[in-house]
Design an enzyme around this catalytic site. Structure first.
Site, short mmCIF file in Angstrom:
data_model
loop_
_atom_site.label_atom_id
_atom_site.label_comp_id
_atom_site.label_asym_id
_atom_site.label_seq_id
_atom_site.Cartn_x
_atom_site.Cartn_y
_atom_site.Cartn_z
N GLU A 32 0.85 -1.19 0.00
CA GLU A 32 0.00 0.00 0.00
C GLU A 32 0.89 1.24 0.00
O GLU A 32 1.84 1.32 0.79
CB GLU A 32 -0.91 0.01 1.23
CG GLU A 32 -1.95 1.11 1.17
CD GLU A 32 -2.85 1.14 2.40
OE1 GLU A 32 -4.03 1.45 2.24
OE2 GLU A 32 -2.36 0.85 3.50
N MET A 89 -0.15 -3.67 8.39
CA MET A 89 -0.81 -3.61 7.09
C MET A 89 -1.79 -4.76 6.97
O MET A 89 -1.48 -5.89 7.27
CB MET A 89 0.23 -3.67 5.97
CG MET A 89 -0.37 -3.69 4.58
SD MET A 89 -1.34 -2.19 4.23
CE MET A 89 -2.35 -2.76 2.87
N GLU A 90 -2.98 -4.44 6.45
CA GLU A 90 -4.12 -5.35 6.45
C GLU A 90 -4.12 -6.31 5.27
O GLU A 90 -5.18 -6.63 4.72
CB GLU A 90 -5.42 -4.54 6.45
CG GLU A 90 -5.71 -3.73 5.19
CD GLU A 90 -5.18 -2.31 5.20
OE1 GLU A 90 -5.67 -1.49 4.41
OE2 GLU A 90 -4.27 -2.03 6.02
N ASN A 91 -2.98 -6.82 4.86
CA ASN A 91 -2.97 -7.82 3.79
C ASN A 91 -3.98 -8.92 4.14
O ASN A 91 -3.99 -9.43 5.26
CB ASN A 91 -1.58 -8.43 3.65
CG ASN A 91 -0.50 -7.40 3.57
OD1 ASN A 91 -0.56 -6.47 2.78
ND2 ASN A 91 0.50 -7.54 4.42
N HIS A 108 -7.48 -2.93 14.69
CA HIS A 108 -7.58 -2.09 13.49
C HIS A 108 -7.42 -2.94 12.23
O HIS A 108 -8.24 -2.86 11.30
CB HIS A 108 -6.50 -1.01 13.54
CG HIS A 108 -6.44 -0.10 12.36
ND1 HIS A 108 -6.80 1.22 12.42
CD2 HIS A 108 -6.04 -0.32 11.08
CE1 HIS A 108 -6.63 1.78 11.23
NE2 HIS A 108 -6.16 0.86 10.40
N GLU A 109 -6.36 -3.75 12.19
CA GLU A 109 -6.12 -4.54 10.99
C GLU A 109 -7.21 -5.59 10.78
O GLU A 109 -7.58 -5.88 9.64
CB GLU A 109 -4.74 -5.21 11.05
CG GLU A 109 -3.59 -4.24 11.27
CD GLU A 109 -3.60 -3.05 10.32
OE1 GLU A 109 -4.00 -3.21 9.15
OE2 GLU A 109 -3.21 -1.95 10.76
N GLU A 140 -9.44 3.83 6.26
CA GLU A 140 -8.65 3.95 7.49
C GLU A 140 -9.46 4.52 8.65
O GLU A 140 -9.29 4.11 9.80
CB GLU A 140 -7.41 4.81 7.24
CG GLU A 140 -6.44 4.22 6.24
CD GLU A 140 -5.92 2.84 6.65
OE1 GLU A 140 -6.03 2.46 7.83
OE2 GLU A 140 -5.40 2.13 5.78
#
Length: 851
Positions: free
Chosen positions: A130, A271-273, A303-304, A326
Site C-alpha cells: 500500500e 498492514m491489512e494484507n 484495526h487490521e 482507514e
C-alpha cells in the site's frame, strides 16, 4: 517519473476498459541469501478481458529489468517497457499477458523488503504494497478497483517459511536446497492487499472457534525474537477481536486463515494484507514497556482485523476513499478495544493521544478535507496522514452518536452484504446508513468530510450577585483560512470541589450550531469550579477553559476522578498552550503538579512529552534555563514519589534521561547505569540503558567509544538503531556530519534513518546545528526522488530545524518558499515546519508576557 504517478482519470479509463480474470505469479527468492545479489525473479501471467477489442492500455512494473513480454502469445520488445509502464496494444476480448523480469529487493520498507538479522545472519523478506507498490514485485494493473484472484508460486530455500494470503501449502523440495510453495487461489482482492512473507521465520499455530466456525491462526516472528513472542496474549486479543467483529458485523470472516507476522524494519504500524497481516516487530518488546504500549498494540491488532471486512472484503474504488478505509478501521478498533478487551478505557487513551494528532494535523497548512481530492498517486502520498486516521475516526465517532449505534451497525451489515468482494464509493456507505437510520446524511457529509479545519468552542457567560449563571453560551469559531462552522453534539459538565475531589454536579447534552448557542438549561445554576465543554468527548473540536476552570485545573486536576474528563482538560490546556492562550510555564506547572496522580496509561506516557516540548519550544528563551531546571528537578521529585515498578516511574525516568543537564541529573543517569543508584521496582533493562546513554550523549557526557561498548552487548537491529540515535545526539560537528550523511543516504535502512533523524535536532544545540538550516533547504529539492516518499517524509520532518525557531528563521523560510520548486510532498513538510516555528514564536511571546 510520470509513469509511476497514476492519475484517477487514467485509472477510471483503464477500469472501464478491463476486467481482471486472474494473476499467476512466480517468484524466485533463492537469490535473497546472496548478499551480493540485489534482485529476484518475477514472472507474472495476467489474464484479463477487454470491452473494446483493438484498444490499448498498459501494465505497471517498477524498478525492474524486463526480459520477456508476451501478449496473447505474441512477443513484444522488452525495450517498450519505459517509465514503469508496459504498453499493451491491440487487445482482444480475452487476453493473457506474460512478463518475465528481475525485480529489486528493497531496503526502504516498500515492495519486497530484505533484512539480514545481525544476531544470526538469518534472512527475512516481507512485502509492503500500500499504496502502489505491488508493482515493485510483480506486473500489475495497480489500482484498487481492478480486483482479481491470485495464484502465488514461490521458490525459496527449502528450510524457509513462506506465507501469503491463501493457506500455506506443503513445499515441494527440489533436491538442490530449494523448494517450491504453490499456494491455492485466493479470494478476489485488490493488488495492494496481496502479500508474500518469506525467510527463516518462527511460527506458532492456534485455532479460533467462533459463531461461524473455525479460523486457523498463525503468529510469526524472527528466530531472535522467539522468546519475546507472547503467544497467549496475542491469541487472546485476536480471539476477542474475532468474536466481537463477527458478532457486530453478523458476517463470517471472509478469508480462509488469519496469519499475523511480526517483521523487521517496518515503516508502518501494520498492514491489512488479506489473511496475512504484517506488523512491526517492535510490538514484541524485549524490555519492559508501559501499559500504553500494550494498549496501542491491541488497537493495531483490532484495526487490521476490522480491515478484513472494511477494506479487504469491500474496497474503495479509488484512493479518494482511502480516508473511509482507514477512518472506519480506526474508529472500529477503539470500539472493539473498549468493549471486548481488557482496555475498557480505550476512548480515554484515544482522547489523550490519537485524537491530539488529528487536532495538530488539522491546524497545519497541509490540512485538507477528510475526503481529500486524491486526483493522482502523488496526492495520496501527501494526504495519507492523521487527518485520514485520527480526525476521520473522531468524525465517525460523532456520526455514530448522530445516527445511533444500532442503526449505524445495521447499515454497515447491509453494506458488507451488498458489496462483498467488490468496490464502492462513499455514497454507497452513506446510502446504507441513511436507509438504516432514516436520517438525511448528505448535508452532514458535506459539512464534516468536504471541509477542512477544526472549530474552537469556548464558554461565555454572565453571573448574578450570587455567582449563578444568568447567561451561558457556547461560542464557536474557526480559523479564517478554514471558516466552516459546524454542528456538534456536545456534552457540558459542571464540576464542584467536594471533600477534596472534583465531582460532576450536572451534565447537559446539547446541539451546538452556528457562532453562538444559548445553553438555557444552565441559567440559574451556580458557577462550577470547573466548566467542561465536550464532556464525554462526543465532538471533534478544540475547547477552552474559562479563567476559573483553568485555575482549578492547574491547582488540582488530579482531584478529578473521571479519566476521560481529565483527558479533555489535558487536551484543552495543551491546545491553549500551543495557541499562545496559556503560558508554557503554566502548562509545565500543571503537569508537574498533577501527572503523578494520572491513571490513564496514555496520559502517563504522552503528557510529559508535551511538557518537554513546552519547555524546549514554547517557553520564553530568556526564562528557558530556569524552566529547564524546574522541569528537570520536578521530574526527579516525581520519580521519588512514583509507586515502585509503576508505569509512572518508568515514564518519569525516561523523561528525566531526556531532560538531564545538571551535574546532579547526570550523576543520577550514571548511577542508574552503573548500579550505584537503585530505584525500587525499576529494572534498568536494555532499552532503558540505551535511553540513559542517549541522554548522556545529548548532554555531551558520553562519546562514540561508550556507544560502541554498549553496542557490543546488544548486537541486534534494535541495538544498531539505538546506537545510531545516540551518535546523532552527540554535540560534536563530526557526529552531526556523519548523522546527516547517513540520514540522507538511500542505502541506510529505513528504521535506522528514522532513529537518526529523531535524535539529530537537540533543543539546546542551536549553535552547532545552525549550519544545517541551509543544508536542510538545499536537500529539499532532491530528497523525495533520492529516498522515496516514505523515507523522505521521515527525514524532512525529523531534520527540520525546529531548535532554531526565531524571527530570522521564519523570514528565511518565507523567502525560500517564494521561489521553491520541489516535489509537493517535500514542500509540504517545509510549510508545516514553518507553521510550527510561527506557533512557537507566538507561544514564546505569551510566556514572556506572563513571566
Amino acid at each position: 517519473m510520470p509513469g509511476t504517478n497514476l492519475t484517477r482519470a487514467e485509472a477510471a479509463t483503464r477500469a472501464a476498459l478491463l476486467d481482471v480474470t486472474s494473476y499467476s505469479i512466480d517468484l524466485d527468492l533463492t537469490t535473497a541469501v546472496d548478499p551480493t545479489t540485489t534482485t529476484f525473479g518475477s514472472t507474472t501471467t495476467l489474464a484479463f478481458t477487454c470491452r473494446e477489442p483493438g484498444a490499448s492500455t498498459w501494465a505497471d512494473l517498477v524498478d525492474a529489468t524486463v526480459h520477456e513480454i508476451r501478449l496473447n502469445g505474441v512477443s513484444l520488445d522488452p525495450a517498450t517497457y519505459v517509465d514503469s509502464r508496459i504498453p499493451l496494444p491491440d487487445l482482444r476480448a480475452d487476453n493473457v499477458l506474460v512478463v518475465r523480469a528481475d525485480c529489486t529487493y528493497s531496503h526502504s520498507g516498500e515492495g519486497l523488503h530484505r533484512f539480514v538479522d545481525p544476531v544470526d545472519d538469518r534472512v527475512y523478506l516481507y512485502s509492503q504494497f500500500e499504496v502502489p507498490d505491488a508493482r515493485r514485485v510483480f506486473t500489475t494493473f495497480e489500482q484498487p478497483d481492478l480486483k482479481g484472484v491470485f495464484d502465488f508460486r514461490v521458490t525459496a530455500p527449502d528450510h524457509w517459511v513462506v506465507v501469503s494470503n491463501a493457506p500455506t501449502p506443503e513445499p515441494e523440495k527440489q533436491g538442490d536446497g530449494t523448494a517450491v510453495w504453490t499456494f491455492p487461489t485466493t479470494k478476489r482482492m485488490s493488488t495492494y492487499v496481496t502479500a508474500v512473507v518469506a525467510g527463516e521465520y518462527h511460527g506458532v499455530f492456534d485455532t479460533y472457534r467462533g459463531k461461524f466456525g473455525e479460523i486457523p491462526l498463525g503468529h510469526y516472528c524472527r528466530q531472535s525474537l522467539v522468546e519475546h513472542l507472547d503467544r497467549d496474549e496475542l491469541v487472546k486479543i485476536t480471539s476477542q477481536s474475532f468474536a466481537f467483529f463477527e458478532d457486530k458485523f453478523d458476517m463470517a470472516y471472509p478469508f480462509e486463515k488469519y496469519d499475523q507476522l511480526y517483521v523487521p524494519e517496518y515503516n508502518m504500524g501494520a498492514m491489512e494484507n488479506a489473511g496475512c497481516v504484517t506488523l512491526r516487530d517492535e510490538y514484541l518488546p524485549r524490555s519492559r514497556q508501559p501499559r500504553s504500549f500494550y494498549e496501542f498494540r491491541c488497537s493495531v491488532i483490532t484495526h487490521e482485523m476490522a480491515h478484513m471486512w472494511f477494506g479487504d472484503l469491500v474496497t474503495m474504488r479509488w484512493w479518494d476513499d482511502l480516508w473511509l478505509n482507514e477512518s472506519f478501521a480506526e474508529w472500529a478498533c477503539y470500539w472493539a478495544e473498549a468493549e471486548a478487551t481488557e482496555f475498557t478505557d480505550a476512548w480515554t487513551g484515544f482522547a489523550n493521544a490519537r485524537k491530539q494528532t488529528g487536532y495538530r494535523a488539522d491546524q497545519l497548512p497541509s490540512t485538507h478535507p477528510i475526503a481529500a481530492d486524491n486526483h493522482d498517486l502523488e496526492a495520496v502520498e501527501v494526504n495519507f496522514d492523521m487527518i485520514t486516521y485520527a480526525k476521520g475516526a473522531s468524525v465517525l465517532k460523532q456520526l455514530v452518536a448522530w445516527v445511533g449505534l444500532e442503526p449505524f451497525v445495521a447499515g454497515i451489515r447491509q453494506y458488507f452484504t451488498d458489496h462483498a468482494y467488490g468496490n464502492t464509493e462513499f455514497a454507497d456507505l452513506l446510502a446504507a446508513l441513511e436507509r438504516a437510520s432514516g436520517r438525511e446524511l448528505a448535508s452532514w457529509a458535506e459539512e464534516w468530510l468536504q471541509t477542512a479545519g477544526v472549530n474552537t468552542l469556548r464558554p461565555e457567560f454572565e453571573l448574578d450577585d450570587d455567582g449563578a449563571y444568568t447567561r451561558l453560551t457556547v461560542h464557536q469559531s474557526a480559523h479564517p483560512d478554514q471558516p466552516t462552522l459546524r454542528r456538534h453534539r456536545l456534552g457540558i459538565g459542571l464540576y464542584d470541589e467536594v471533600d477534596g475531589r472534583l465531582v460532576r454536579r450536572d451534565y447537559l447534552e446539547v446541539d451546538v450550531e452556528g457562532e453562538t448557542t444559548e445553553i438555557k438549561q444552565a441559567v440559574g445554576q451556580r458557577q462550577p469550579d470547573l466548566l467542561l465543554l465536550n464532556d464525554g468527548d462526543l465532538a471533534y473540536a478544540k475547547i477552552r477553559l474559562d479563567e476559573r476552570s483553568l485555575a482549578t485545573a492547574i491547582s488540582g486536576l488530579s482531584r478529578l476522578d473521571d479519566s476521560l474528563a481529565r483527558a479533555l482538560v489535558w487536551g484543552a490546556t495543551w491546545d491553549m498552550t500551543r495557541d499562545a492562550e496559556m503560558a508554557a510555564t503554566d502548562f509545565v506547572e500543571l503537569v508537574l503538579r498533577n501527572i503523578g496522580s494520572e491513571t490513564d496509561s496514555w496520559g502517563i506516557s504522552r503528557i510529559p512529552m508535551s511538557a518537554a516540548q513546552a519547555v524546549s519550544s514554547f517557553s520564553d528563551p530568556a526564562g528557558r534555563p530556569a524552566l529547564r531546571a524546574r522541569w528537570q528537578q520536578g521530574l526527579r521529585e516525581l520519580i521519588d514519589a512514583a509507586e515502585p515498578g509503576s508505569d509512572s516511574q518508568l515514564t518519569f525516568v525516561r523523561s528525566y534521561a531526556g531532560a538531564a543537564r545538571s551535574d546532579q541529573a547526570i550523576a543520577d543517569l550514571e548511577g542508574l547505569l552503573d548500579g550505584s543508584l537503585v530505584l525500587e521496582g525499576l529494572d534498568v533493562d536494555t532499552d532503558l540503558r540505551w535511553a540513559l546513554l542517549t541522554g548522556l550523549c545529548a548532554a555531551g557526557r558520553a562519546d562514540e567509544a561508550r556507544i560502541d561498548a554498549m553496542l557490543e552487548t546488544d548486537n541486534t537491529i534494535s541495538g544498531k538503531e539505538n546506537a545510531a540515535a545516540a551518535r546523532a545526539a552527540l554535540p560534536s560537528a563530526e557526529a552531526k556530519e556523519a548523522a546527516w550523511a547517513a540520514a540522507l543516504d538511500p542505502s541506510t535502512p529505513n528504521e535506522t534513518a528514522r532513529s537518526i533523524v529523531t535524535r539529530f535536532q537537540v533543543s539546546d544545540q542551536q549553535e552547532l546545528l545552525a549550519p544545517y538550516v541551509e543544508r536542510y533547504l538545499d536537500a529539499v529539492g532532491t530528497v523525495w526522488e533520492r529516498l522515496g516518499a516514505h523515507k523522505a517524509a521521515v527525514a524532512l520532518q525529523g531534520l527540520f530545524p525546529h531548535p532554531q525557531a526565531s524571527a530570522e528563521l521564519l523570514a528565511r523560510l518565507d523567502a525560500w518558499l517564494e521561489t521553491a520548486d520541489a516535489n509537493p510532498g517535500a514542500l509540504r513538510y517545509v510549510r508545516e515546519g514553518r507553521a510550527e516555528v510561527a506557533r512557537a514564536l507566538a507561544a514564546q511571546a505569551k510566556d514572556a508576557h506572563n513571566a
